[in-house]
Design an enzyme around this catalytic site. Sequence first.
Site, PDB file in Angstrom:
ATOM      1  N   GLN A 114     -14.855   7.644  -2.064  1.00 49.46           N
ATOM      2  CA  GLN A 114     -16.227   7.237  -2.396  1.00 49.46           C
ATOM      3  C   GLN A 114     -17.238   8.346  -2.135  1.00 49.46           C
ATOM      4  O   GLN A 114     -18.330   8.328  -2.700  1.00 49.46           O
ATOM      5  CB  GLN A 114     -16.615   5.977  -1.612  1.00 49.46           C
ATOM      6  CG  GLN A 114     -15.787   4.751  -1.971  1.00 49.46           C
ATOM      7  CD  GLN A 114     -16.078   4.215  -3.370  1.00 49.46           C
ATOM      8  OE1 GLN A 114     -17.039   4.590  -4.035  1.00 49.46           O
ATOM      9  NE2 GLN A 114     -15.222   3.311  -3.830  1.00 49.46           N
TER      10      GLN A 114
ATOM     11  N   CYS B 116     -12.167  -4.417  -5.462  1.00 48.15           N
ATOM     12  CA  CYS B 116     -11.570  -3.299  -6.191  1.00 48.15           C
ATOM     13  C   CYS B 116     -10.578  -3.832  -7.205  1.00 48.15           C
ATOM     14  O   CYS B 116     -10.379  -3.263  -8.253  1.00 48.15           O
ATOM     15  CB  CYS B 116     -10.890  -2.333  -5.235  1.00 48.15           C
ATOM     16  SG  CYS B 116     -12.099  -1.281  -4.452  1.00 48.15           S
TER      17      CYS B 116
ATOM     18  N   ASN C 140     -16.371   2.080   1.050  1.00 50.14           N
ATOM     19  CA  ASN C 140     -16.594   1.620  -0.332  1.00 50.14           C
ATOM     20  C   ASN C 140     -17.522   0.414  -0.423  1.00 50.14           C
ATOM     21  O   ASN C 140     -18.157   0.199  -1.439  1.00 50.14           O
ATOM     22  CB  ASN C 140     -15.264   1.312  -1.021  1.00 50.14           C
ATOM     23  CG  ASN C 140     -14.319   0.499  -0.173  1.00 50.14           C
ATOM     24  OD1 ASN C 140     -14.069   0.831   0.991  1.00 50.14           O
ATOM     25  ND2 ASN C 140     -13.803  -0.569  -0.724  1.00 50.14           N
TER      26      ASN C 140
ATOM     27  N   THR D 203       6.798  14.123 -14.722  1.00 51.08           N
ATOM     28  CA  THR D 203       6.004  14.904 -15.679  1.00 51.08           C
ATOM     29  C   THR D 203       4.533  14.550 -15.497  1.00 51.08           C
ATOM     30  O   THR D 203       4.168  13.380 -15.397  1.00 51.08           O
ATOM     31  CB  THR D 203       6.464  14.600 -17.116  1.00 51.08           C
ATOM     32  OG1 THR D 203       7.853  14.925 -17.195  1.00 51.08           O
ATOM     33  CG2 THR D 203       5.687  15.417 -18.134  1.00 51.08           C
TER      34      THR D 203
ATOM     35  N   SER E 244      -9.917  10.122  -5.877  1.00 55.35           N
ATOM     36  CA  SER E 244      -9.645   9.303  -7.057  1.00 55.35           C
ATOM     37  C   SER E 244     -10.543   9.752  -8.198  1.00 55.35           C
ATOM     38  O   SER E 244     -11.763   9.877  -8.023  1.00 55.35           O
ATOM     39  CB  SER E 244      -9.910   7.834  -6.738  1.00 55.35           C
ATOM     40  OG  SER E 244      -9.711   7.046  -7.887  1.00 55.35           O
TER      41      SER E 244
ATOM     42  N   THR F 190      -4.683   5.313  -4.398  1.00 58.54           N
ATOM     43  CA  THR F 190      -3.759   4.410  -3.713  1.00 58.54           C
ATOM     44  C   THR F 190      -2.469   5.155  -3.397  1.00 58.54           C
ATOM     45  O   THR F 190      -1.981   5.131  -2.258  1.00 58.54           O
ATOM     46  CB  THR F 190      -3.487   3.159  -4.580  1.00 58.54           C
ATOM     47  OG1 THR F 190      -4.716   2.445  -4.716  1.00 58.54           O
ATOM     48  CG2 THR F 190      -2.434   2.257  -3.952  1.00 58.54           C
TER      49      THR F 190
ATOM     50  N   HIS G  98     -11.348   8.178 -11.080  1.00 59.62           N
ATOM     51  CA  HIS G  98     -12.238   7.240 -11.780  1.00 59.62           C
ATOM     52  C   HIS G  98     -13.492   6.870 -11.000  1.00 59.62           C
ATOM     53  O   HIS G  98     -14.382   6.242 -11.539  1.00 59.62           O
ATOM     54  CB  HIS G  98     -11.479   5.987 -12.243  1.00 59.62           C
ATOM     55  CG  HIS G  98     -11.088   5.014 -11.184  1.00 59.62           C
ATOM     56  ND1 HIS G  98     -11.708   3.805 -11.038  1.00 59.62           N
ATOM     57  CD2 HIS G  98     -10.133   5.051 -10.227  1.00 59.62           C
ATOM     58  CE1 HIS G  98     -11.133   3.128 -10.039  1.00 59.62           C
ATOM     59  NE2 HIS G  98     -10.180   3.863  -9.537  1.00 59.62           N
TER      60      HIS G  98
HETATM   61  N1  PMP Z   1      -9.892   4.205  -1.277  1.00 63.67           N
HETATM   62  C1  PMP Z   1     -11.129   3.717  -1.472  1.00 63.67           C
HETATM   63  C2  PMP Z   1     -12.166   3.881  -0.403  1.00 63.67           C
HETATM   64  C3  PMP Z   1     -11.435   3.075  -2.666  1.00 63.67           C
HETATM   65  O1  PMP Z   1     -12.657   2.582  -2.861  1.00 63.67           O
HETATM   66  C4  PMP Z   1     -10.432   2.961  -3.665  1.00 63.67           C
HETATM   67  C5  PMP Z   1     -10.705   2.294  -4.984  1.00 63.67           C
HETATM   68  N2  PMP Z   1     -11.161   0.985  -4.893  1.00 63.67           N
HETATM   69  C6  PMP Z   1      -9.164   3.480  -3.411  1.00 63.67           C
HETATM   70  C7  PMP Z   1      -8.935   4.111  -2.208  1.00 63.67           C
HETATM   71  C8  PMP Z   1      -8.043   3.379  -4.410  1.00 63.67           C
HETATM   72  O2  PMP Z   1      -8.230   4.292  -5.471  1.00 63.67           O
HETATM   73  P1  PMP Z   1      -7.432   4.164  -6.839  1.00 63.67           P
HETATM   74  O3  PMP Z   1      -8.170   3.134  -7.632  1.00 63.67           O
HETATM   75  O4  PMP Z   1      -7.516   5.527  -7.468  1.00 63.67           O
HETATM   76  O5  PMP Z   1      -6.031   3.786  -6.544  1.00 63.67           O
END
Ligand code: PMP
Length: 374
Positions: free
Chosen positions: A173, A318, A145, A231, A193, A73, A195
């Site tokens: 993705q 999300c 996504n 940091t 990202s 994000t 995660h």
């Molecule tokens: N872009 C896409 C295509 C996503 O699927 C997501 C997560 N849902 C994000 C951006 C945002 O990523 P983050 O959770 O690391 O802020």
Amino acid sequence: MRLARTYLDWNASAPLRSEARAAMLDVLDLVGNPSSVHAEGRRLRGIVEAAREQVAALAGARPSEVVFTSGATEANVWALSRWPRVLAPGIEHGSVLAPAKAASVFSALPVTAEGVVDLEALKAGLAEAAAADDNTLVSLQLANNETGAVQPVGEAASLVHEHGFRLHTDAVQACGRVAVDFHGLGADLMSLSSHKMGGPMGVGALIIRDGLNRPPLLPGGGQERRRRAGTENVAGIAGFGAAAEAARDGLNDMPRIARLRDALEREVMRLTPNAIVVSRDAPRLGNTSCIALAGARAETMVIRLDLAGIAVSSGAACSSGKVGSSHVLAAMGLAPSVAEGAIRVSLGPETTENDIAAFTTAWAAVATRAAVEA
Ligand code: PMP
């Protein structure tokens, strides 16, 4: 007795990889600040730089181009900020669309019914931007996504560069699921990202092509070569690096995952022939399936599947608890009655045949009930 759970929501977040967990735990026991010159600081600096190399290797970028952020994000908001004109399809993630709409001129590029950007419309948009002499950014995700549809980013980048403009791609993705080559694609900016690839949440990266200057989103200290102050989240970054390396090693597992996804879709179509697999005929990520059942309510299906032990999403989902129809499916022109019945099933490296069987058994019950209620 606890019901065994079946996790099929990898596009929302992937389980933490053991390699990432181990790397993070190692860092949590260390002391110091990576900007300090003493041995403790230098050790942490070394960990951050090693992770930068791992992330760069996964994305086909140079380590000097990787700037760690608090997630995709932040990377998207940063990449999209301060452009006079932005062109992006309406299927982008909210973290792209929100800053895109803040540009003086924003044009939403149309997509086909299969959810792939219309390159002719991009050409027209670029010509208009050139005529207006606006410094323009095109933002085009590598894969969606919700549907998994893969976008023609390389072709788009060539068109964009013909006019001397810049291209950003949200590769959140795609990265770790298909081979990604930042330089091969010709991208100028790329968001990642952690995660989504089995690293921890709250860490990501913006890849900035060497020589391209982006004003820092967070000014202040000199971290990240003055590009992103604060940091560093060293444990998170170490986990991200380890996950990136493991994801790179795991790319050869994607055909197996795609076969499981295809088997799931075949069984769903056998059970409910009126179901629609969204973007089925587009180039698609092998792990993602967006299944729409006209007349059903996705939220209800997600809750019933959850009660049956299956974790999937409705729409983008999300942010947890998000209700409302999907802007992605709307941009693709899906009828609201179809889009409202769309769920997303997403697989990952730990998905097995048993998970697919658990899903299809539950689907049979849930979809039958939805048909009775419709
Ligand atoms: N872009 C896409 C295509 C996503 O699927 C997501 C997560 N849902 C994000 C951006 C945002 O990523 P983050 O959770 O690391 O802020």
